[in-house]
Design an enzyme around this catalytic site. Structure first.
Site, mmCIF file in Angstrom:
data_model
loop_
_atom_site.group_PDB
_atom_site.id
_atom_site.type_symbol
_atom_site.label_atom_id
_atom_site.label_comp_id
_atom_site.label_asym_id
_atom_site.label_seq_id
_atom_site.Cartn_x
_atom_site.Cartn_y
_atom_site.Cartn_z
ATOM 1 C CG ASN A 10 1.794 1.484 -7.220
ATOM 2 O OD1 ASN A 10 1.120 2.101 -8.061
ATOM 3 N ND2 ASN A 10 1.282 1.017 -6.102
ATOM 4 C CE LYS A 17 2.327 3.486 -1.986
ATOM 5 N NZ LYS A 17 1.166 2.668 -1.720
ATOM 6 N NE ARG A 89 -1.757 -1.184 -7.813
ATOM 7 C CZ ARG A 89 -2.463 -0.202 -7.265
ATOM 8 N NH1 ARG A 89 -1.890 0.957 -7.008
ATOM 9 N NH2 ARG A 89 -3.727 -0.370 -6.974
ATOM 10 C CG HIS A 178 -7.898 -3.663 -3.605
ATOM 11 N ND1 HIS A 178 -9.007 -3.289 -2.888
ATOM 12 C CD2 HIS A 178 -7.059 -2.598 -3.584
ATOM 13 C CE1 HIS A 178 -8.859 -2.046 -2.462
ATOM 14 N NE2 HIS A 178 -7.688 -1.590 -2.873
ATOM 15 C CG HIS A 206 -6.926 -4.822 0.130
ATOM 16 N ND1 HIS A 206 -5.615 -5.204 -0.023
ATOM 17 C CD2 HIS A 206 -6.913 -3.475 0.195
ATOM 18 C CE1 HIS A 206 -4.846 -4.121 -0.047
ATOM 19 N NE2 HIS A 206 -5.620 -3.058 0.072
ATOM 20 C CG LEU A 207 -10.825 -4.346 5.300
ATOM 21 C CD1 LEU A 207 -11.272 -4.653 6.716
ATOM 22 C CD2 LEU A 207 -12.027 -4.013 4.418
ATOM 23 N NE ARG A 239 -11.821 5.360 -4.143
ATOM 24 C CZ ARG A 239 -10.876 4.419 -4.212
ATOM 25 N NH1 ARG A 239 -11.155 3.161 -3.941
ATOM 26 N NH2 ARG A 239 -9.652 4.747 -4.582
ATOM 27 N NE ARG A 283 -2.935 4.947 11.821
ATOM 28 C CZ ARG A 283 -1.824 4.932 11.102
ATOM 29 N NH1 ARG A 283 -0.721 4.480 11.616
ATOM 30 N NH2 ARG A 283 -1.823 5.378 9.862
ATOM 31 C CB ILE A 330 -8.395 -1.012 8.031
ATOM 32 C CG1 ILE A 330 -8.288 0.491 7.749
ATOM 33 C CG2 ILE A 330 -9.505 -1.317 9.022
ATOM 34 C CD1 ILE A 330 -9.527 1.106 7.095
ATOM 35 C CG ASN A 333 -2.010 -2.443 11.399
ATOM 36 O OD1 ASN A 333 -1.113 -3.050 11.968
ATOM 37 N ND2 ASN A 333 -1.881 -1.947 10.181
ATOM 38 C CD GLU A 383 -1.453 -4.491 -3.182
ATOM 39 O OE1 GLU A 383 -1.133 -3.878 -2.138
ATOM 40 O OE2 GLU A 383 -2.312 -4.089 -3.969
#
Ligand code: ADP
Length: 398
Positions: A10, A17, A89, A178, A206-207, A239, A283, A330, A333, A383
């Site tokens: 990726n 990654k 990706r 996503h 998807h957060l 964003r 967080r 997010i 968790n 993914e």
């Protein structure tokens, strides 16, 4: 060891990654991140056999250097002979790609053409592809697109109400992103909840740093909140998500912004960061809100309100709701955000179960409402797994 490993890459503008995944077991033989690629002191951090290591990289053509170092590492760790494919990706596939494909010259040309729609992402993805083709010339290389899953949207969902020629001549429309994550978690939800593929109504949220919601009917994406670019839709880390497009001319004409300054404002300085004036990290915002920081509280309230509103809107194309999925950093968790959002959606028949909501964190999946139909469920995304299995399937067909 049998040959069943896929290298997943990726490649972003300043990071790479990577993971080597055994498609028989799902185990990660290697995973890591090359970061600061466009900056001083780039480095690779990786995990192998449970131990974490770091390699400093020379500056220079950073992506090439990082891939070369990765190849060296893969060989040193004796992982090269088990590779059957490389999966990449790719952020934007435009209308060219409705599924993952084997990379050839035509595919590379199409990804280049689509770079105009994703100028920050697709060129970086191409750097990764070119470098990997060089390094692993005997392995099939497969592209997996973030946009592909949403290519099932109908025109009434993907067109903007602007002159039609902008679509036909320049490809200006909503594409959504996503897709790999929405596809993975919705497929998992069908399995876990025993939903029928002929009659299912799923909304997936998807957060992460970027946030999007997808409406998925009978396993197919019928709408999603991101658009031409990943800026549309929900409030995200930095964003803005949806704004009045009239803001653009106001900033330019009244406040003397340039087009690129507006772009930077909306992409990099807005969202949770812009409202809280504190952080883009959920967080940190939750901790500050818990200590009474008013703008952190406001940032969370706006984030949750806009998310709940978007989810409720997607009940329209679905005609009802069987499952609401939370995923991404997010979504996987934050019990706080999940309970605020589910409480706002009580009219859909969703009731949060506090114990289940607390239990489904830090990698644990599970239903977080008191009933199963409809339900809210947390499903950690994967993914890399979709990229690895798509790449392996396509490689085995060759
Ligand atoms: P990316 O989109 O870069 O893949 P992630 O999916 O890792 O990002 O999500 C990052 C977001 O997840 C950050 O805002 C981070 O604060 C948030 N996050 C991670 N763990 C928690 C947690 N325990 N509580 C609240 N938010 C969390």
């Amino acid at each position: 060891m049998s040959s069943s490993h896929v290298l997943v890459l990726n490649c972003g503008s300043s990071s790479l990654k990577f993971a080597i995944i055994d498609i028989n077991s799902g185990a990660e033989a290697l995973s890591g991140l090359a970061e600061r690629l466009a900056e001083q002191a780039p480095l690779i951090k990786y995990k192998h056999n449970g131990s974490k290591q770091c390699i400093d990289l020379n500056a220079g053509d950073a992506h090439q250097v990082a891939i070369k170092q990765l190849v060296k590492l893969v060989k040193q760790l004796d992982l090269a002979q088990n590779l059957i494919a490389v999966g990449h990706r790719v952020v934007h596939g435009g209308e060219h790609f409705t599924k993952s494909v084997l990379i050839n010259d035509n595919v590379i040309d199409a990804i280049k053409q689509t770079s105009v729609l994703a100028p920050l992402h697709n060129p970086a993805n191409l750097l990764g592809i070119t470098a990997a083709q060089h390094a692993f010339e005997n392995l099939p290389q497969i592209a997996v697109f973030d946009t592909a899953f949403h290519q099932t949207m109908d025109k009434h969902a993907f067109l903007y109400a602007i002159p039609y020629a902008l679509y036909t001549e320049h490809g200006i429309r909503r594409y959504g992103f996503h897709g790999t994550s929405h596809y993975y978690v919705s497929t998992q939800a069908h399995k876990i909840l025993g939903l029928s593929h002929d009659q299912s109504r799923v909304i997936s949220a998807h957060l992460g740093n970027g946030c999007s919601v997808a409406a998925i009917k009978n396993g197919k994406s019928v709408d999603t909140s991101m658009g031409l670019t990943p800026l549309e839709g929900l409030v995200m880390g930095t964003r803005s998500g949806d704004i009045d497009p009239g803001l653009f001319s106001f900033l330019v004409n009244q406040l003397n912004y340039t087009a690129s300054a507006v772009d930077e404002l909306l992409n990099k300085k807005s969202g949770l960061l812009g409202i809280s004036e504190l952080s883009n990290d959920c967080r940190a915002i939750e901790e500050a809100a818990a200590q009474g920081h008013p703008q952190a509280t406001l940032a969370l309230d706006i984030f949750c309100y806009r998310l709940a509103k978007q989810i409720a809107a997607f009940v329209v194309p679905l005609g009802g709701l069987d499952a609401l999925i939370f995923t991404g950093g997010i979504g996987e968790n934050s019990d706080v955000i999940r309970s605020k959002v589910v409480n706002m959606l009580a009219f859909l028949g969703l009731n949060i179960d506090t114990d289940k909501n607390l239990a489904a964190r830090f990698g644990n999946q599970g239903v977080i409402t008191s009933q199963i139909q409809p339900c809210a469920i947390v499903i950690p995304t994967n993914e890399e797994w979709v990229i690895a299995t798509d790449a392996a399937t396509i490689a085995q067909e060759q």
